[in-house]
Design a protein around this motif. Structure first.
Motif, mmCIF file in Angstrom:
data_model
loop_
_atom_site.group_PDB
_atom_site.id
_atom_site.type_symbol
_atom_site.label_atom_id
_atom_site.label_comp_id
_atom_site.label_asym_id
_atom_site.label_seq_id
_atom_site.Cartn_x
_atom_site.Cartn_y
_atom_site.Cartn_z
ATOM 1 N N ASN A 1 20.351 -26.528 43.913
ATOM 2 C CA ASN A 1 21.185 -25.641 44.725
ATOM 3 C C ASN A 1 21.360 -26.213 46.133
ATOM 4 O OD1 ASN A 1 22.372 -22.767 44.911
ATOM 5 N ND2 ASN A 1 20.991 -22.843 46.665
ATOM 6 N N MET A 2 20.284 -26.724 46.714
ATOM 7 C CA MET A 2 20.358 -27.256 48.072
ATOM 8 C C MET A 2 21.148 -28.563 48.117
ATOM 9 S SD MET A 2 19.192 -24.829 49.664
ATOM 10 C CE MET A 2 19.813 -25.627 51.116
ATOM 11 N N ILE A 3 21.004 -29.405 47.110
ATOM 12 C CA ILE A 3 21.777 -30.646 47.067
ATOM 13 C C ILE A 3 23.268 -30.325 46.986
ATOM 14 C CG2 ILE A 3 22.304 -32.673 45.634
ATOM 15 C CD1 ILE A 3 19.231 -32.720 44.997
ATOM 16 N N VAL A 4 23.624 -29.346 46.156
ATOM 17 C CA VAL A 4 25.029 -28.940 46.042
ATOM 18 C C VAL A 4 25.519 -28.359 47.371
ATOM 19 C CG1 VAL A 4 26.619 -27.342 44.890
ATOM 20 C CG2 VAL A 4 24.940 -28.624 43.540
ATOM 21 N N ALA A 5 24.717 -27.514 48.012
ATOM 22 C CA ALA A 5 25.105 -26.919 49.294
ATOM 23 C C ALA A 5 25.327 -28.002 50.347
ATOM 24 C CB ALA A 5 24.041 -25.932 49.767
ATOM 25 N N ILE A 6 24.435 -28.969 50.392
ATOM 26 C CA ILE A 6 24.577 -30.060 51.360
ATOM 27 C C ILE A 6 25.837 -30.865 51.051
ATOM 28 C CG2 ILE A 6 23.570 -32.249 52.141
ATOM 29 C CD1 ILE A 6 20.778 -30.807 51.793
ATOM 30 N N ALA A 7 26.066 -31.158 49.783
ATOM 31 C CA ALA A 7 27.245 -31.946 49.394
ATOM 32 C C ALA A 7 28.547 -31.208 49.686
ATOM 33 C CB ALA A 7 27.159 -32.314 47.908
ATOM 34 N N LEU A 8 28.576 -29.897 49.451
ATOM 35 C CA LEU A 8 29.810 -29.130 49.643
ATOM 36 C C LEU A 8 30.112 -28.803 51.107
ATOM 37 C CD1 LEU A 8 29.766 -26.472 46.759
ATOM 38 C CD2 LEU A 8 31.236 -28.482 46.956
ATOM 39 N N VAL A 9 29.074 -28.526 51.866
ATOM 40 C CA VAL A 9 29.293 -27.945 53.192
ATOM 41 C C VAL A 9 28.788 -28.823 54.338
ATOM 42 C CG1 VAL A 9 28.860 -25.896 54.631
ATOM 43 C CG2 VAL A 9 29.078 -25.650 52.156
ATOM 44 N N HIS A 10 27.736 -29.603 54.107
ATOM 45 C CA HIS A 10 27.010 -30.188 55.230
ATOM 46 C C HIS A 10 26.988 -31.708 55.302
ATOM 47 C CE1 HIS A 10 25.496 -26.190 56.185
ATOM 48 N NE2 HIS A 10 25.119 -26.053 54.925
ATOM 49 N N THR A 11 27.769 -32.412 54.503
ATOM 50 C CA THR A 11 27.674 -33.875 54.515
ATOM 51 C C THR A 11 27.977 -34.465 55.894
ATOM 52 O OG1 THR A 11 29.910 -34.016 53.623
ATOM 53 C CG2 THR A 11 28.100 -34.265 52.067
ATOM 54 N N GLY B 1 20.415 -20.265 41.691
ATOM 55 C CA GLY B 1 19.651 -21.020 42.681
ATOM 56 C C GLY B 1 19.080 -20.194 43.818
ATOM 57 N N GLU B 2 19.661 -19.014 44.072
ATOM 58 C CA GLU B 2 19.218 -18.234 45.225
ATOM 59 C C GLU B 2 18.673 -16.850 44.877
ATOM 60 O OE1 GLU B 2 22.132 -18.254 48.360
ATOM 61 O OE2 GLU B 2 22.252 -20.452 48.346
ATOM 62 N N VAL B 3 18.691 -16.478 43.610
ATOM 63 C CA VAL B 3 18.079 -15.212 43.190
ATOM 64 C C VAL B 3 17.058 -15.475 42.078
ATOM 65 C CG1 VAL B 3 18.462 -12.897 42.243
ATOM 66 C CG2 VAL B 3 20.110 -13.853 43.863
ATOM 67 N N LEU B 4 17.518 -15.972 40.948
ATOM 68 C CA LEU B 4 16.620 -16.191 39.812
ATOM 69 C C LEU B 4 15.535 -17.218 40.127
ATOM 70 C CD1 LEU B 4 15.877 -15.668 36.859
ATOM 71 C CD2 LEU B 4 17.495 -17.482 36.229
ATOM 72 N N ALA B 5 15.921 -18.383 40.608
ATOM 73 C CA ALA B 5 14.942 -19.445 40.883
ATOM 74 C C ALA B 5 13.902 -19.024 41.928
ATOM 75 C CB ALA B 5 15.666 -20.725 41.301
ATOM 76 N N PRO B 6 14.305 -18.388 43.039
ATOM 77 C CA PRO B 6 13.284 -17.942 43.990
ATOM 78 C C PRO B 6 12.308 -16.928 43.388
ATOM 79 C CG PRO B 6 15.419 -17.937 45.035
ATOM 80 C CD PRO B 6 15.650 -18.209 43.587
ATOM 81 N N LEU B 7 12.816 -16.043 42.527
ATOM 82 C CA LEU B 7 11.903 -15.098 41.870
ATOM 83 C C LEU B 7 10.914 -15.836 40.980
ATOM 84 C CD1 LEU B 7 14.394 -12.205 41.001
ATOM 85 C CD2 LEU B 7 12.558 -12.182 42.725
ATOM 86 N N MET B 8 11.374 -16.859 40.285
ATOM 87 C CA MET B 8 10.479 -17.659 39.450
ATOM 88 C C MET B 8 9.391 -18.313 40.304
ATOM 89 S SD MET B 8 13.394 -19.434 37.048
ATOM 90 C CE MET B 8 12.285 -20.471 36.076
ATOM 91 N N VAL B 9 9.796 -18.856 41.447
ATOM 92 C CA VAL B 9 8.847 -19.520 42.341
ATOM 93 C C VAL B 9 7.876 -18.504 42.935
ATOM 94 C CG1 VAL B 9 8.662 -20.783 44.537
ATOM 95 C CG2 VAL B 9 10.350 -21.486 42.819
ATOM 96 N N LEU B 10 8.391 -17.370 43.383
ATOM 97 C CA LEU B 10 7.532 -16.336 43.964
ATOM 98 C C LEU B 10 6.463 -15.872 42.982
ATOM 99 C CD1 LEU B 10 10.146 -14.116 45.816
ATOM 100 C CD2 LEU B 10 8.184 -15.245 46.876
ATOM 101 N N LEU B 11 6.876 -15.656 41.747
ATOM 102 C CA LEU B 11 5.963 -15.129 40.737
ATOM 103 C C LEU B 11 5.085 -16.200 40.101
ATOM 104 C CD1 LEU B 11 8.434 -12.669 38.987
ATOM 105 C CD2 LEU B 11 6.582 -12.099 40.582
ATOM 106 N N GLY B 12 5.455 -17.449 40.295
ATOM 107 C CA GLY B 12 4.711 -18.518 39.645
ATOM 108 C C GLY B 12 5.024 -18.598 38.162
ATOM 109 N N TYR B 13 6.204 -18.184 37.783
ATOM 110 C CA TYR B 13 6.623 -18.189 36.379
ATOM 111 C C TYR B 13 7.592 -19.347 36.173
ATOM 112 C CZ TYR B 13 8.576 -16.610 31.960
ATOM 113 O OH TYR B 13 8.983 -16.544 30.657
#
Length: 128
Positions: free
Chosen positions: A79-89, A55-67
C-alpha cells in the motif's frame, strides 16, 4: 536490564497498525475519491482505489491483532509503495520545510511494515 523482545514487537505492531488504521477509517467515512483521481491521472483503472481498504483497514487490523501479521505487514508495505508511486515520487529526494525528509510518514509506515515482516508478531498475538 529489562529485556522483552516480544513486548517490543507488540509496541511496534500496535504503533504501525494503529496509525495506519486512522487513514483507513478516514477513507471509510470520506471515500476513496482522492485515490481514484490519482489512479485516473496515471491511466490506471479507478476500481483499484478500493484496494486501499485492504491496505489501510484490513491489513492494520491483522497487524494489530497479530493474526497473519507478516501478510498484513506485507499488504501495508505494498500500500505504501503504491501511495509513494502515485502521489509522492517527486518528493523522494526532498526535505520538508522543517528540514526532515518530505516522506517521513510514508517512509515510517513502509520501513516499519518491512521490519514487522522480518520480525514477526512476537508472542503477544492471536494464534493463527
Amino acid at each position: 536490564m529489562l529485556e522483552n523482545a516480544d513486548l517490543g514487537k507488540l509496541i511496534v505492531r500496535l504503533t504501525l497498525g494503529g496509525l495506519i488504521l486512522f487513514h483507513g477509517i478516514s477513507k471509510l467515512f470520506h471515500g476513496v475519491g482522492f485515490v481514484e483521481s490519482q489512479l485516473a491521472s496515471h491511466g490506471l483503472p479507478t476500481i483499484l482505489a478500493y484496494g486501499v481498504y485492504v491496505g489501510e483497514v484490513l491489513a492494520p487490523l491483522m497487524v494489530l491483532l497479530g493474526y497473519h501479521t507478516r501478510i498484513g505487514a506485507l499488504l501495508i508495505a505494498i500500500n505504501m509503495i503504491v501511495a509513494i508511486a502515485l502521489v509522492h515520487t517527486g518528493q523522494l529526494l526532498s526535505l520538508s520545510q522543517t528540514g526532515g525528509w518530505a516522506l517521513e510518514l510514508q517512509g515510517f509506515f513502509l520501513f516499519i511494515a518491512l521490519s514487522v515482516i522480518f520480525l514477526g508478531p512476537g508472542r503477544y498475538k492471536l494464534h493463527s
